[in-house]
Design a protein around this motif. Structure first.
Motif, short mmCIF file in Angstrom:
data_model
loop_
_atom_site.label_atom_id
_atom_site.label_comp_id
_atom_site.label_asym_id
_atom_site.label_seq_id
_atom_site.Cartn_x
_atom_site.Cartn_y
_atom_site.Cartn_z
N MET A 1 -8.05 -2.32 2.10
CA MET A 1 -7.78 -1.83 3.45
C MET A 1 -8.98 -2.08 4.38
SD MET A 1 -5.76 1.70 2.42
CE MET A 1 -5.19 2.16 4.05
N LYS B 1 -0.09 4.12 9.89
CA LYS B 1 0.74 4.74 8.86
C LYS B 1 0.10 4.66 7.47
CE LYS B 1 5.20 4.43 9.09
NZ LYS B 1 6.62 3.92 9.05
N GLU B 2 -0.48 3.52 7.13
CA GLU B 2 -1.06 3.36 5.79
C GLU B 2 -2.23 4.30 5.56
OE1 GLU B 2 -1.79 -0.89 5.57
OE2 GLU B 2 -0.06 -1.09 4.23
N HIS C 1 0.83 -1.20 0.00
CA HIS C 1 0.00 0.00 0.00
C HIS C 1 0.87 1.25 0.00
CE1 HIS C 1 -3.53 -2.37 2.00
NE2 HIS C 1 -3.44 -2.58 0.70
N ILE C 2 1.91 1.25 0.83
CA ILE C 2 2.78 2.42 0.94
C ILE C 2 3.47 2.69 -0.38
CG2 ILE C 2 4.81 3.35 2.11
CD1 ILE C 2 3.97 1.69 4.56
#
Length: 207
Positions: free
Chosen positions: A198, A71-72, A3-4
């Motif tokens: 997500m 964070k994501e 994802h990042i």
């Protein structure tokens, strides 16, 4: 990590696209015979309405940024806020360039033949927009609950934005505007899939 990496790549692509579109706009690219769009044109309507639509996406993203440490989600929110904030500035800049008003007496999405279809009830001015109640609830949640609601609201928001952008692709006449609209369609469709993944990771799904 996937994802990042995807978010970082999307942010870089958006910056490149924004630069190319700004240059094209400055050259008056794509406007038939160099004519400036009229106040009731699809180009002007799209610029006005999408600027409002984007404003709420930016607001939602800043709200969730302060409601989670994940964070994501924070990176996704940052990317959406930065990308849509820049696009909003571009849209309003075009209206200035064309000498056209940033507000209209006509209902939102009149240029799409949908004027009056969105009631504006509880602050939702256009399809996909969150209501005032939704925004208050988002601001009251923390952690995973805030993440889930944000992803659900932004999924709906993107679906409404894609519908409007597709309208511009079909109806707008300025080349730079049509390309920006298509870029919105492509990037937001990808983000919808990302947000579905997500949500699944959090035991939830789109509304």
């Amino acid at each position: 990590m996937r994802h990042i990496a995807w978010i970082a790549g999307a942010a870089a692509a958006a910056l490149v696209a924004a630069g190319a579109i700004t240059y094209a706009s400055a050259e008056n690219d794509g406007s038939p015979a160099g004519k400036v769009p009229t106040a009731d044109s699809a180009d002007a309507g799209f610029a006005r309405d999408m600027a409002v639509h984007h404003e709420q996406a930016v607001e939602m993203s800043f709200v969730v940024r302060d409601r989670t440490t994940n964070k994501e989600v924070r990176l996704l929110a940052y990317d959406i806020a930065q990308t849509q904030g820049a696009q909003r500035g571009m849209l309003l800049g075009w209206l200035d360039l064309w000498g056209l008003p940033k507000v209209s007496a006509d209902p939102p999405m009149t240029w799409m033949g949908m004027g009056g279809m969105a009631s504006g009830e509880d602050g939702a001015l256009m399809p996909g927009m969150a209501t005032n109640t939704d925004m208050r609830k988002l601001g009251s949640l923390q952690g995973k609950q805030a993440e889930i609601l944000y992803l659900q609201l932004m999924t709906d928001h993107h679906k409404g934005g894609i519908h409007m952008a597709e309208g511009c692709v079909a109806k707008c006449t300025v080349g730079a505007g049509k390309r920006l609209a298509q870029d919105m369609v492509d990037s937001q469709q990808s983000e919808i899939q990302l947000m579905a993944d997500m949500l699944k990771e959090r035991g939830a799904k789109p509304r």
